[in-house]
Design an enzyme around this catalytic site. Structure first.
Site: not given
Ligand code: CDP
Ligand code: MG
Length: 160
Positions: A24, A100, A106, A120, A130, A133
């Protein structure tokens, strides 16, 4: 017919999947960090395709339509349109959950306590910013990969 059955069966055995990973905009502000992260990703996963994009508001709203109406929605859209992002198609056994797991949940401040080794925890700034994705299911991965890499890209990545 028979060959097709056998091929599908072996996919199920290995649970080979594709997933969409995004790096991101907050992370892209620091090219050195992007290098570090992409190296780690390449060591763990096969990168089937890579693309850098700069979203318009409508594209971000479309991608995140499941969150429309939530309190953080406008903040999320502002963040995701604040600079370029990198989209990666990752392919491999159980890659949806594996990515993930590496990324973490998150909230970066929470991850710094519970799972400090996750991406993260290491790179994320806030609950919104964060840094990463990851698709959350095969259905999401199909939709999200198509969004960046064209219709049927999920199946294309499994074939090559
Ligand atoms: O990305 P992930 O699947 O972990 O979380 P999500 O619940 O699908 O939310 C999508 C994105 O919205 C998150 O990655 C955050 O960037 C943002 N978000 C936020 O700004 N505030 C929250 N309370 C929850 C999510
Ligand atoms: Mg999500």
């Amino acid at each position: 017919m028979r060959a097709c059955t056998i091929r599908n069966f072996s996919h199920n055995l290995n649970a080979v999947e594709s997933t969409l990973a995004l790096i991101k905009p907050d992370l892209l502000a620091d090219p050195q960090q992007v290098k570090t992260v992409e190296n780690e990703i390449q060591q763990r996963f096969k990168v089937s395709q890579r693309k850098q994009v700069f979203w318009k508001t409508e594209e971000a709203q479309n991608f995140y339509q499941e969150h429309q109406g939530k309190l953080f929605f406008n903040r999320l859209i502002g963040y995701m349109t604040s600079g370029p992002l990198i989209a990666l198609a990752l392919t491999g056994p159980h890659v949806i959950s594996e990515w993930r797991l590496l990324m973490g949940q998150t909230r970066p401040p929470q991850m710094r306590v519970l799972k400090p080794e996750t991406l993260r925890a290491r790179f994320g700034l806030t609950d919104t910013r964060n840094s990463f994705h990851g698709s959350d299911s095969v259905a999401s991965a199909r939709r999200e990969l198509a969004f960046f890499f064209g219709p049927d890209s999920y199946d294309r990545f499994l074939r090559v």
